[in-house]
Scaffold this motif. Structure first.
Motif, mmCIF file in Angstrom:
data_model
loop_
_atom_site.group_PDB
_atom_site.id
_atom_site.type_symbol
_atom_site.label_atom_id
_atom_site.label_comp_id
_atom_site.label_asym_id
_atom_site.label_seq_id
_atom_site.Cartn_x
_atom_site.Cartn_y
_atom_site.Cartn_z
ATOM 1 N N ASN A 64 0.846 -1.190 0.000
ATOM 2 C CA ASN A 64 0.000 0.000 0.000
ATOM 3 C C ASN A 64 0.884 1.243 0.000
ATOM 4 O O ASN A 64 2.110 1.148 0.074
ATOM 5 C CB ASN A 64 -0.926 -0.014 1.227
ATOM 6 C CG ASN A 64 -0.167 -0.215 2.524
ATOM 7 O OD1 ASN A 64 0.834 0.434 2.781
ATOM 8 N ND2 ASN A 64 -0.638 -1.138 3.346
ATOM 9 N N LYS A 65 0.241 2.425 -0.077
ATOM 10 C CA LYS A 65 0.989 3.691 -0.119
ATOM 11 C C LYS A 65 1.830 3.885 1.133
ATOM 12 O O LYS A 65 2.942 4.386 1.073
ATOM 13 C CB LYS A 65 0.031 4.873 -0.288
ATOM 14 C CG LYS A 65 -0.590 4.969 -1.637
ATOM 15 C CD LYS A 65 -1.544 6.161 -1.696
ATOM 16 C CE LYS A 65 -2.373 6.100 -2.958
ATOM 17 N NZ LYS A 65 -3.375 7.160 -2.990
ATOM 18 N N ARG A 66 1.290 3.508 2.262
ATOM 19 C CA ARG A 66 2.029 3.677 3.521
ATOM 20 C C ARG A 66 3.310 2.841 3.512
ATOM 21 O O ARG A 66 4.378 3.284 3.922
ATOM 22 C CB ARG A 66 1.137 3.302 4.699
ATOM 23 C CG ARG A 66 1.528 4.022 5.964
ATOM 24 C CD ARG A 66 0.519 3.798 7.075
ATOM 25 N NE ARG A 66 1.164 2.938 8.038
ATOM 26 C CZ ARG A 66 0.720 1.762 8.433
ATOM 27 N NH1 ARG A 66 -0.388 1.275 7.977
ATOM 28 N NH2 ARG A 66 1.384 1.054 9.302
ATOM 29 N N GLY A 67 3.227 1.615 3.009
ATOM 30 C CA GLY A 67 4.402 0.763 2.902
ATOM 31 C C GLY A 67 5.392 1.297 1.885
ATOM 32 O O GLY A 67 6.606 1.241 2.084
ATOM 33 N N LEU A 68 4.876 1.867 0.801
ATOM 34 C CA LEU A 68 5.734 2.443 -0.230
ATOM 35 C C LEU A 68 6.556 3.595 0.324
ATOM 36 O O LEU A 68 7.697 3.808 -0.080
ATOM 37 C CB LEU A 68 4.873 2.900 -1.412
ATOM 38 C CG LEU A 68 5.585 3.378 -2.663
ATOM 39 C CD1 LEU A 68 6.542 2.325 -3.202
ATOM 40 C CD2 LEU A 68 4.558 3.770 -3.726
ATOM 41 N N GLN A 69 6.011 4.307 1.286
ATOM 42 C CA GLN A 69 6.727 5.426 1.903
ATOM 43 C C GLN A 69 7.997 4.975 2.614
ATOM 44 O O GLN A 69 8.899 5.780 2.855
ATOM 45 C CB GLN A 69 5.813 6.175 2.877
ATOM 46 C CG GLN A 69 4.696 6.908 2.196
ATOM 47 C CD GLN A 69 3.663 7.460 3.171
ATOM 48 O OE1 GLN A 69 3.722 7.218 4.378
ATOM 49 N NE2 GLN A 69 2.703 8.200 2.639
ATOM 50 N N LEU A 70 8.122 3.682 2.918
ATOM 51 C CA LEU A 70 9.336 3.177 3.554
ATOM 52 C C LEU A 70 10.531 3.208 2.599
ATOM 53 O O LEU A 70 11.673 3.037 3.024
ATOM 54 C CB LEU A 70 9.127 1.765 4.099
ATOM 55 C CG LEU A 70 8.144 1.644 5.269
ATOM 56 C CD1 LEU A 70 8.007 0.204 5.709
ATOM 57 C CD2 LEU A 70 8.570 2.525 6.429
ATOM 58 N N MET A 71 10.273 3.458 1.316
ATOM 59 C CA MET A 71 11.368 3.633 0.351
ATOM 60 C C MET A 71 12.095 4.956 0.582
ATOM 61 O O MET A 71 13.240 5.113 0.172
ATOM 62 C CB MET A 71 10.845 3.583 -1.087
ATOM 63 C CG MET A 71 10.342 2.227 -1.533
ATOM 64 S SD MET A 71 11.611 0.952 -1.558
ATOM 65 C CE MET A 71 12.753 1.590 -2.770
ATOM 66 N N ASP A 72 11.425 5.888 1.221
ATOM 67 C CA ASP A 72 12.025 7.190 1.492
ATOM 68 C C ASP A 72 13.260 7.012 2.377
ATOM 69 O O ASP A 72 13.220 6.308 3.381
ATOM 70 C CB ASP A 72 11.009 8.112 2.191
ATOM 71 C CG ASP A 72 11.470 9.543 2.229
ATOM 72 O OD1 ASP A 72 12.110 9.997 1.263
ATOM 73 O OD2 ASP A 72 11.187 10.225 3.233
ATOM 74 N N GLY A 73 14.350 7.610 1.981
ATOM 75 C CA GLY A 73 15.583 7.534 2.756
ATOM 76 C C GLY A 73 16.468 6.347 2.408
ATOM 77 O O GLY A 73 17.549 6.202 2.979
ATOM 78 N N TYR A 93 4.959 5.777 -7.293
ATOM 79 C CA TYR A 93 6.260 5.120 -7.415
ATOM 80 C C TYR A 93 7.340 6.103 -7.862
ATOM 81 O O TYR A 93 8.494 5.984 -7.455
ATOM 82 C CB TYR A 93 6.175 3.929 -8.380
ATOM 83 C CG TYR A 93 5.253 2.861 -7.870
ATOM 84 C CD1 TYR A 93 5.690 1.944 -6.918
ATOM 85 C CD2 TYR A 93 3.934 2.795 -8.298
ATOM 86 C CE1 TYR A 93 4.839 0.975 -6.424
ATOM 87 C CE2 TYR A 93 3.074 1.833 -7.799
ATOM 88 C CZ TYR A 93 3.525 0.931 -6.867
ATOM 89 O OH TYR A 93 2.681 -0.022 -6.361
ATOM 90 N N LEU A 94 6.944 7.064 -8.679
ATOM 91 C CA LEU A 94 7.922 8.034 -9.187
ATOM 92 C C LEU A 94 8.470 8.946 -8.094
ATOM 93 O O LEU A 94 9.469 9.622 -8.295
ATOM 94 C CB LEU A 94 7.325 8.843 -10.334
ATOM 95 C CG LEU A 94 7.123 8.043 -11.622
ATOM 96 C CD1 LEU A 94 6.350 8.858 -12.652
ATOM 97 C CD2 LEU A 94 8.454 7.568 -12.187
ATOM 98 N N LYS A 95 7.872 8.929 -6.932
ATOM 99 C CA LYS A 95 8.415 9.670 -5.782
ATOM 100 C C LYS A 95 9.710 9.028 -5.287
ATOM 101 O O LYS A 95 10.531 9.687 -4.666
ATOM 102 C CB LYS A 95 7.404 9.693 -4.640
ATOM 103 C CG LYS A 95 6.143 10.468 -4.936
ATOM 104 C CD LYS A 95 5.170 10.341 -3.779
ATOM 105 C CE LYS A 95 3.855 11.018 -4.088
ATOM 106 N NZ LYS A 95 2.878 10.840 -2.979
ATOM 107 N N TYR A 96 9.869 7.742 -5.553
ATOM 108 C CA TYR A 96 10.988 6.980 -4.995
ATOM 109 C C TYR A 96 11.889 6.325 -6.044
ATOM 110 O O TYR A 96 13.012 5.939 -5.716
ATOM 111 C CB TYR A 96 10.448 5.890 -4.056
ATOM 112 C CG TYR A 96 9.474 6.443 -3.056
ATOM 113 C CD1 TYR A 96 9.916 7.211 -1.988
ATOM 114 C CD2 TYR A 96 8.104 6.265 -3.217
ATOM 115 C CE1 TYR A 96 9.017 7.764 -1.085
ATOM 116 C CE2 TYR A 96 7.203 6.803 -2.313
ATOM 117 C CZ TYR A 96 7.661 7.554 -1.258
ATOM 118 O OH TYR A 96 6.778 8.103 -0.375
#
Length: 177
Positions: A64-73, A93-96
């Motif tokens: 989900n989007k929340r899990g995708l945010q773990l790509m940050d950093g 996805y293009l955010k990461y």
């Protein structure tokens, strides 16, 4: 020159994954919580991947989007080879990831999420893939299952690579056909 790494099937924040079992009854991901495995994968990633390195993520990043945010950093210039669970809008996805692809050819290999059909290997020779988690593509002889891993395929799911991105040269080392 930047190093190139591979990883697949992180499934960030997929808590149900902790209930999946192998044929022998052992857990596919033997962790006490999704936070534990997610933190291990993020820590291992940044331990081996530098900011200037390149990482091919062969799909199923998060549920989900929340899990995708773990790509940050997470370090590196990241390319996503979309998997069957990568269902968010492309902009998420293009955010990461700097690029998103269905497949990619690299070092005489085809990179894919799901293993490619064996008939395609006459063109590409080898397949680096994910999707199968703890399993491997098996060889077949005259239609009979031999039970041996097919040497033309390399599974880079986290379960095979100690939850750590694997350098390309390690993935293809001693891989002669």
């Amino acid at each position: 020159m930047p190093n190139v790494f591979l990883i697949s099937d992180t499934h960030f924040l997929h808590s149900n994954f902790l209930t999946f079992k192998k044929a022998d009854g052992s857990f596919v991901r033997p962790f006490s919580s999704v936070e534990e495995v997610d933190e291990l994968m993020r820590s291992n990633w940044n331990r081996v991947v530098s900011k200037g390195d390149k990482v091919y993520h062969l799909g199923d990043v998060a549920m989900n989007k929340r899990g995708l945010q773990l790509m940050d950093g997470l370090n590196g210039s990241k390319v996503l080879i979309k998997g069957n669970h990568d269902r968010e809008e492309i902009g998420q996805y293009l955010k990461y990831f700097r690029d998103i692809r269905a497949v990619h050819v690299l070092a005489d290999c085809i990179l894919s999420h799901i293993p490619v059909h064996v008939d395609q290997l006459s063109r590409f020779k080898r397949n680096l893939h994910g999707h199968l988690h703890h399993l491997r593509v098996q060889s077949y002889n005259d239609g009979d299952h031999s039970g041996e891993p097919d040497p033309r395929y390399r599974n880079v799911c986290v379960e095979h690579i100690n939850y750590t991105p694997i350098p390309l040269e390690v993935a293809i080392k001693d891989w002669t056909l």
